[in-house]
Design an enzyme around this catalytic site. Structure first.
Site, PDB file in Angstrom:
ATOM      1  N   LYS A 296      34.404  44.917  43.669  1.00  9.58           N
ATOM      2  CA  LYS A 296      33.827  44.691  42.330  1.00  9.58           C
ATOM      3  C   LYS A 296      34.057  43.259  41.861  1.00  9.58           C
ATOM      4  O   LYS A 296      33.143  42.593  41.385  1.00  9.58           O
ATOM      5  CB  LYS A 296      34.436  45.677  41.305  1.00  9.58           C
ATOM      6  CG  LYS A 296      34.208  47.140  41.652  1.00  9.58           C
ATOM      7  CD  LYS A 296      34.743  48.072  40.566  1.00  9.58           C
ATOM      8  CE  LYS A 296      36.260  48.060  40.393  1.00  9.58           C
ATOM      9  NZ  LYS A 296      37.017  48.569  41.553  1.00  9.58           N
TER      10      LYS A 296
ATOM     11  N   ARG B  38      45.233  42.292  50.903  1.00  8.72           N
ATOM     12  CA  ARG B  38      45.350  41.470  49.705  1.00  8.72           C
ATOM     13  C   ARG B  38      46.780  41.491  49.165  1.00  8.72           C
ATOM     14  O   ARG B  38      47.282  40.490  48.655  1.00  8.72           O
ATOM     15  CB  ARG B  38      44.381  41.970  48.624  1.00  8.72           C
ATOM     16  CG  ARG B  38      44.424  41.101  47.375  1.00  8.72           C
ATOM     17  CD  ARG B  38      43.488  41.596  46.296  1.00  8.72           C
ATOM     18  NE  ARG B  38      43.799  42.962  45.931  1.00  8.72           N
ATOM     19  CZ  ARG B  38      43.005  43.732  45.203  1.00  8.72           C
ATOM     20  NH1 ARG B  38      41.849  43.267  44.767  1.00  8.72           N
ATOM     21  NH2 ARG B  38      43.352  44.954  44.893  1.00  8.72           N
TER      22      ARG B  38
ATOM     23  N   ARG C 222      35.574  53.781  33.309  1.00  8.02           N
ATOM     24  CA  ARG C 222      36.273  54.457  34.399  1.00  8.02           C
ATOM     25  C   ARG C 222      36.409  55.945  34.150  1.00  8.02           C
ATOM     26  O   ARG C 222      36.984  56.661  34.977  1.00  8.02           O
ATOM     27  CB  ARG C 222      37.680  53.880  34.503  1.00  8.02           C
ATOM     28  CG  ARG C 222      37.821  52.839  35.581  1.00  8.02           C
ATOM     29  CD  ARG C 222      39.230  52.315  35.470  1.00  8.02           C
ATOM     30  NE  ARG C 222      39.783  52.052  36.755  1.00  8.02           N
ATOM     31  CZ  ARG C 222      39.789  50.830  37.303  1.00  8.02           C
ATOM     32  NH1 ARG C 222      39.259  49.814  36.705  1.00  8.02           N
ATOM     33  NH2 ARG C 222      40.338  50.670  38.473  1.00  8.02           N
TER      34      ARG C 222
ATOM     35  N   ARG D 184      45.936  55.363  43.187  1.00  7.38           N
ATOM     36  CA  ARG D 184      44.725  54.805  42.567  1.00  7.38           C
ATOM     37  C   ARG D 184      43.478  55.486  43.124  1.00  7.38           C
ATOM     38  O   ARG D 184      42.522  55.746  42.384  1.00  7.38           O
ATOM     39  CB  ARG D 184      44.648  53.292  42.826  1.00  7.38           C
ATOM     40  CG  ARG D 184      45.633  52.492  41.984  1.00  7.38           C
ATOM     41  CD  ARG D 184      45.930  51.149  42.600  1.00  7.38           C
ATOM     42  NE  ARG D 184      44.811  50.230  42.556  1.00  7.38           N
ATOM     43  CZ  ARG D 184      44.747  49.109  43.287  1.00  7.38           C
ATOM     44  NH1 ARG D 184      45.722  48.795  44.129  1.00  7.38           N
ATOM     45  NH2 ARG D 184      43.709  48.320  43.174  1.00  7.38           N
TER      46      ARG D 184
ATOM     47  N   ARG E 153      50.095  41.628  43.066  1.00 10.41           N
ATOM     48  CA  ARG E 153      49.729  42.735  42.178  1.00 10.41           C
ATOM     49  C   ARG E 153      50.680  43.903  42.395  1.00 10.41           C
ATOM     50  O   ARG E 153      50.913  44.334  43.526  1.00 10.41           O
ATOM     51  CB  ARG E 153      48.277  43.169  42.444  1.00 10.41           C
ATOM     52  CG  ARG E 153      47.303  42.395  41.591  1.00 10.41           C
ATOM     53  CD  ARG E 153      45.868  42.772  41.860  1.00 10.41           C
ATOM     54  NE  ARG E 153      45.556  44.180  41.590  1.00 10.41           N
ATOM     55  CZ  ARG E 153      44.317  44.635  41.454  1.00 10.41           C
ATOM     56  NH1 ARG E 153      43.285  43.800  41.554  1.00 10.41           N
ATOM     57  NH2 ARG E 153      44.095  45.914  41.229  1.00 10.41           N
TER      58      ARG E 153
HETATM   59  P1  AP5 Z   1      37.956  43.040  45.210  1.00 13.46           P
HETATM   60  O1  AP5 Z   1      36.726  42.264  45.015  1.00 13.46           O
HETATM   61  O2  AP5 Z   1      39.201  42.580  44.570  1.00 13.46           O
HETATM   62  O3  AP5 Z   1      37.708  44.588  44.856  1.00 13.46           O
HETATM   63  P2  AP5 Z   1      37.840  45.342  43.491  1.00 13.46           P
HETATM   64  O4  AP5 Z   1      36.881  46.478  43.543  1.00 13.46           O
HETATM   65  O5  AP5 Z   1      37.737  44.383  42.363  1.00 13.46           O
HETATM   66  O6  AP5 Z   1      39.311  45.912  43.657  1.00 13.46           O
HETATM   67  P3  AP5 Z   1      40.469  46.064  42.609  1.00 13.46           P
HETATM   68  O7  AP5 Z   1      41.703  46.327  43.389  1.00 13.46           O
HETATM   69  O8  AP5 Z   1      40.478  44.962  41.629  1.00 13.46           O
HETATM   70  O9  AP5 Z   1      39.990  47.387  41.905  1.00 13.46           O
HETATM   71  P4  AP5 Z   1      40.685  48.304  40.885  1.00 13.46           P
HETATM   72  O10 AP5 Z   1      39.549  49.011  40.294  1.00 13.46           O
HETATM   73  O11 AP5 Z   1      41.743  49.164  41.452  1.00 13.46           O
HETATM   74  O12 AP5 Z   1      41.508  47.309  39.949  1.00 13.46           O
HETATM   75  P5  AP5 Z   1      41.337  46.840  38.460  1.00 13.46           P
HETATM   76  O13 AP5 Z   1      41.903  45.491  38.392  1.00 13.46           O
HETATM   77  O14 AP5 Z   1      39.976  47.088  37.969  1.00 13.46           O
HETATM   78  O15 AP5 Z   1      38.167  43.178  46.791  1.00 13.46           O
HETATM   79  C1  AP5 Z   1      39.333  43.770  47.331  1.00 13.46           C
HETATM   80  C2  AP5 Z   1      39.816  42.937  48.522  1.00 13.46           C
HETATM   81  O16 AP5 Z   1      38.870  43.035  49.575  1.00 13.46           O
HETATM   82  C3  AP5 Z   1      39.934  41.431  48.226  1.00 13.46           C
HETATM   83  O17 AP5 Z   1      41.015  40.915  48.919  1.00 13.46           O
HETATM   84  C4  AP5 Z   1      38.610  40.849  48.734  1.00 13.46           C
HETATM   85  O18 AP5 Z   1      38.726  39.519  49.154  1.00 13.46           O
HETATM   86  C5  AP5 Z   1      38.282  41.775  49.898  1.00 13.46           C
HETATM   87  N1  AP5 Z   1      36.844  41.999  50.071  1.00 13.46           N
HETATM   88  C6  AP5 Z   1      35.912  42.126  49.085  1.00 13.46           C
HETATM   89  N2  AP5 Z   1      34.683  42.364  49.616  1.00 13.46           N
HETATM   90  C7  AP5 Z   1      34.863  42.432  50.960  1.00 13.46           C
HETATM   91  C8  AP5 Z   1      33.961  42.675  52.059  1.00 13.46           C
HETATM   92  N3  AP5 Z   1      32.659  42.915  51.870  1.00 13.46           N
HETATM   93  N4  AP5 Z   1      34.470  42.671  53.306  1.00 13.46           N
HETATM   94  C9  AP5 Z   1      35.792  42.436  53.511  1.00 13.46           C
HETATM   95  N5  AP5 Z   1      36.701  42.190  52.519  1.00 13.46           N
HETATM   96  C10 AP5 Z   1      36.234  42.195  51.254  1.00 13.46           C
HETATM   97  O19 AP5 Z   1      42.303  47.841  37.697  1.00 13.46           O
HETATM   98  C11 AP5 Z   1      43.694  47.831  37.905  1.00 13.46           C
HETATM   99  C12 AP5 Z   1      44.370  48.846  37.000  1.00 13.46           C
HETATM  100  O20 AP5 Z   1      44.161  48.484  35.629  1.00 13.46           O
HETATM  101  C13 AP5 Z   1      43.862  50.277  37.097  1.00 13.46           C
HETATM  102  O21 AP5 Z   1      44.463  50.983  38.149  1.00 13.46           O
HETATM  103  C14 AP5 Z   1      44.269  50.816  35.720  1.00 13.46           C
HETATM  104  O22 AP5 Z   1      45.648  51.086  35.684  1.00 13.46           O
HETATM  105  C15 AP5 Z   1      44.006  49.641  34.807  1.00 13.46           C
HETATM  106  N6  AP5 Z   1      42.623  49.654  34.285  1.00 13.46           N
HETATM  107  C16 AP5 Z   1      41.642  48.744  34.547  1.00 13.46           C
HETATM  108  N7  AP5 Z   1      40.506  49.083  33.928  1.00 13.46           N
HETATM  109  C17 AP5 Z   1      40.767  50.242  33.254  1.00 13.46           C
HETATM  110  C18 AP5 Z   1      39.968  51.096  32.454  1.00 13.46           C
HETATM  111  N8  AP5 Z   1      38.668  50.845  32.229  1.00 13.46           N
HETATM  112  N9  AP5 Z   1      40.556  52.187  31.931  1.00 13.46           N
HETATM  113  C19 AP5 Z   1      41.863  52.466  32.158  1.00 13.46           C
HETATM  114  N10 AP5 Z   1      42.665  51.705  32.913  1.00 13.46           N
HETATM  115  C20 AP5 Z   1      42.122  50.594  33.467  1.00 13.46           C
HETATM  116 MG    MG Z   2      39.010  43.821  40.749  1.00 11.02          MG
END
Ligand code: AP5
Ligand code: MG
Length: 189
Positions: A13, A129, A90, A146, A135
């Protein structure tokens, strides 16, 4: 144009959001980044968020919705430029709150880009990562939690947006460029 980029943890994402912003000039709202910033700054919200994030759990819906509503009420350029929502909504209540919030400003969600990636690949990406990200949630136990939370609380949104004709499935198991080409085709329509 308001876009939701949707997918499991590690589905790409954040990576694809960066490319979408470059091309379409939207505002990027990543709720995960926003909460990590609060944690780093030691704010009241950050203290609550830390408790949940480090356990792989979602922060309470109402807190998340209030944070987002505050952003929109304090920055008119969000509506003017359009937003890419990364990591929000979410849960179904968050999706309903987002629709209400955007409606207040006479707009809505135009498309939901769903990145669909195999589970093993998700785990590998996040572990990889985790070697450098710092993180608190990029370790195997929290990653598993997660993913469990994603399946129980977030994946129902796929049906929610499919029923509304807004869900665009993207095969996220490919290279960053191949995925972005597909996303661009969907958004250009
Ligand atoms: P990346 O682009 O970072 O993927 P991502 O989907 O953004 O992954 P996240 O880990 O950020 O998702 P998440 O939803 O768990 O975390 P968030 O911060 O939203 O890619 C991942 C890795 O793969 C990177 O190293 C990248 O380089 C690599 N990559 C990407 N594309 C690739 C490809 N095509 N091929 C190979 N490698 C690739 O949320 C974190 C926490 O915050 C949640 O768990 C929750 O506690 C809280 N939170 C956030 N939003 C909410 C909400 N709306 N409500 C409640 N709690 C929330
Ligand atoms: Mg992200």
């Amino acid at each position: 144009m308001n876009i939701v980029i949707f997918g499991a943890p590690g589905s790409g994402k954040g990576t694809q959001s960066e490319k979408i912003i470059d091309r379409y000039g939207l505002h990027h709202i990543s709720t995960g980044e926003l909460l990590r910033k609060h944690i780093a700054e030691g704010t009241k919200i950050g203290k609550v968020a830390d408790e949940f994030i480090s356990k792989g759990l979602l922060i309470p819906d109402q807190l998340m919705i209030d944070i987002l509503a505050d952003l929109f009420h304090n920055d008119a350029t969000l509506i003017e430029k359009g937003v890419i929502f990364d990591g929000f909504p979410r849960t179904v209540p968050q999706a309903e709150a987002l629709a209400d919030l955007l409606k207040e400003f006479g707009t809505g969600v135009d498309a939901v880009v769903g990145l669909e990636v195999e589970e093993d690949e998700l785990i590998n990406r996040m572990l990889e990562r985790g070697k450098t990200s710092g993180r608190a949630d990029d370790n195997i136990d929290t990653i598993r939690k997660r993913l469990e939370v994603y399946h129980s609380q977030t994946s129902p949104l796929k049906d929610y947006y499919t029923e509304r004709g807004q869900y665009r499935k993207i095969d996220g198991n490919r290279t960053v460029e191949e995925i972005f080409t597909d996303i661009s085709k969907e958004l250009d329509r």
